[in-house]
Scaffold this active site. Structure first.
Site, mmCIF file in Angstrom:
data_model
loop_
_atom_site.group_PDB
_atom_site.id
_atom_site.type_symbol
_atom_site.label_atom_id
_atom_site.label_comp_id
_atom_site.label_asym_id
_atom_site.label_seq_id
_atom_site.Cartn_x
_atom_site.Cartn_y
_atom_site.Cartn_z
ATOM 1 N N GLU A 88 -6.878 -0.314 15.553
ATOM 2 C CA GLU A 88 -7.308 -1.307 14.511
ATOM 3 C C GLU A 88 -6.607 -1.209 13.446
ATOM 4 O O GLU A 88 -6.022 -0.331 12.806
ATOM 5 C CB GLU A 88 -8.816 -1.181 14.244
ATOM 6 C CG GLU A 88 -9.320 -2.387 13.656
ATOM 7 C CD GLU A 88 -10.846 -2.231 13.666
ATOM 8 O OE1 GLU A 88 -11.584 -2.995 12.430
ATOM 9 O OE2 GLU A 88 -11.515 -1.708 14.345
ATOM 10 N N GLU B 116 -9.628 -6.634 4.902
ATOM 11 C CA GLU B 116 -10.833 -6.904 4.769
ATOM 12 C C GLU B 116 -11.171 -7.570 3.163
ATOM 13 O O GLU B 116 -10.373 -7.140 2.144
ATOM 14 C CB GLU B 116 -12.002 -6.063 4.911
ATOM 15 C CG GLU B 116 -12.000 -5.547 6.496
ATOM 16 C CD GLU B 116 -13.057 -4.756 6.839
ATOM 17 O OE1 GLU B 116 -13.884 -5.459 7.578
ATOM 18 O OE2 GLU B 116 -12.957 -3.796 6.464
#
Length: 496
Positions: free
Chosen positions: A214, A218
């Protein structure tokens, strides 16, 4: 932090042709981890750590945590574009193979225009409900899906105006997610967007693989002048790698361009054309485990809005997200009845990887041109003949050609996809399967009111949420997509 999405999946779905309910996950959610793989009756472990069949076996299905790795469907591959003189020069164009501003492919009818933001409108813009994608007994429809749909969605997604694909989170809901339908191994992903705002509200731009690699951006809704950058390896939880990146202006009021440039040696996090952070593979060496902890498996691009500050979230998640969400008095709730992010455009430029020469050789052997049709049935998968928890790296990735990825119905999986038919249905059944427009989803249609969730659904969601939390607490997080900041990670999207 890991890709943080808190969405609800339908507890039961209806097949258009069969007209009978078909469940694709158990009434009591079953969590999956390295210590607790999925049972045979619910063989597929979704990206969100829950077992099921059908849609759970497509997209983010985790082969490490499923009952059998082959239960997961192969991932449609997003491959590099070729220049017109490719065969003479063997040159690749560094241009997006996926590029969308979500404009309609065909002019909508008056009926579709009056239902702007509905399922038909999203289909016409290359977006399909995740529970429909690659599920049909008709080969021609699977081919049409692979050609026409660039993204799957769940939650409250609507196209409001040019440059405004809205990912919404109405009061006391779990937000929205879009995900690219194809995976790529190295490339540059670009998202032009405005993030959501509000205490406890999180927006995420994520590259994620089926085995938990990943790379993240964010955005905390109360910190609109910063982005958080992070990466994870094989779903392992390490919260020391996050770095904050400063933005030039408010990310809710102003559009910014967020990019991940990822190759086999390094990752660049880029904001508005400027490299804000670089990670080199050589710096991820783990001496104790004798391996590089670097993302190196095929990824999908996801964009989401989710409630980090939900009342029943883990305290660590609530703290990280900036506190509890104010579902009653936040400005966007008062003005629009929802929190929201808006996405203007998305592009992905895959890079040439070690598999590309053999793909070209195979197409030449078959005397096929290198075009969209020839690449339609190429998928990324893993070598399941020699796998264990330590072999999910680039060396374990393989590519396949010759079989379209599909499931014939909701109760099927990669080991038992069902029977595919090439003949066309006629009369009323064909009309039901195709829908009224040229780009509609096939059988197993799921109609979703993306504007007003019902009170009944809220009660069902809360019950499933508690069950999901209990399931999470009863399992370890070894390899599954959980962490202290993201307490549920369940794909539980209650549809009407």
């Amino acid at each position: 932090m890991l890709s943080t999405i808190l969405l609800w999946i339908s507890c039961c779905t209806i097949s258009t042709l069969a007209q009978e309910a078909t469940r694709y996950f158990p009434e009591t959610p079953i969590g999956c981890s390295l210590e607790n793989n999925c049972p045979a009756e619910w063989p597929c472990c979704s990206q969100f750590g829950q077992c099921g069949t059908g849609p759970f076996c497509v997209g983010g299905c985790n082969p490490r945590l499923s009952h059998d790795p082959g239960s997961c469907l192969g991932q449609p591959a997003l491959l590099p574009r070729m220049s017109p003189s490719f065969w003479l020069q063997s040159s690749l164009e560094q241009k997006p193979a996926l590029k969308s501003s979500f404009l309609p492919r065909v002019q909508p009818s008056m009926d579709v225009a009056s239902n702007e933001g509905g399922e038909k409108d999203l289909n016409n813009r290359g977006i399909v409900n995740f529970a429909n994608f690659l599920i049909s007994p008709q080969e021609r429809i699977i081919k049409k899906m692979l050609r026409d749909y660039h993204f799957t969605y769940s939650g409250f997604v609507k196209y409001d105006a040019p440059g405004q694909l809205t990912l919404a989170m109405p009061k006391h809901t779990s937000g929205s997610l879009i995900s690219s339908t194809r995976s790529f191994l190295y490339g540059r992903a670009t998202v032009k967007m405005k993030t959501a705002r509000g205490r406890g509200v999180v927006t995420a731009v994520v590259l994620i693989s089926t085995v938990g690699d990943e790379i993240d951006f964010e955005f905390i809704g109360g910190e609109l002048h910063h982005a958080q950058s992070n990466y994870y390896h094989q779903g392992e939880l390490n919260h020391t790698r996050m770095e904050k990146l400063e933005l030039s202006s408010d990310s809710f009021e102003n559009t910014h361009i967020y990019e991940v440039d990822w190759d086999q040696d390094r990752i660049n996090w880029i904001v508005d054309g400027v490299v804000a952070r670089t990670l080199y593979k050589e710096d991820t060496w783990n001496e104790e485990k004798q391996r590089y902890e670097y993302p190196q498996t095929p990824m999908r691009l996801q964009v989401s809005v989710w409630p980090g500050g939900r009342e029943d979230a883990d305290p660590g998640t609530i703290m990280w997200a900036g506190g509890l969400i104010d579902w009653e008095n936040s400005p966007d709730i008062l003005e629009k009845g929802q929190f929201y992010a808006t996405v203007e455009s998305i592009a992905v430029t895959p890079y040439e990887n070690k598999f590309w020469p053999s793909i070209v050789d195979e197409l030449e052997r078959l005397h096929l041109p290198i075009d969209a049709n020839s690449l339609l049935d190429i998928t990324y998968d893993y070598n399941y003949d020699k796998f264990n928890e330590h072999t999910w790296f680039e060396d374990s990735v393989i590519w396949k050609k010759g079989k379209l990825p599909y499931l014939s119905s909701l109760d099927k999986n990669g080991l038992n996809p069902g029977r595919q038919q090439q003949s066309l249905l006629v009369g009323k059944q064909l009309k039901q399967e195709q829908g009224d427009g040229p780009d509609q989803s096939p059988s197993n249609r799921f109609i979703q009111d993306t504007n007003k969730p019902s009170e009944k659904n809220h009660e069902e969601q809360d019950l499933l949420l508690r069950n999901a939390l209990q399931s999470r607490d009863a399992t370890t997080n070894g390899g599954s997509s959980h962490n202290n900041r993201n307490p549920i990670k369940r794909l539980l999207n209650m549809l009407h």
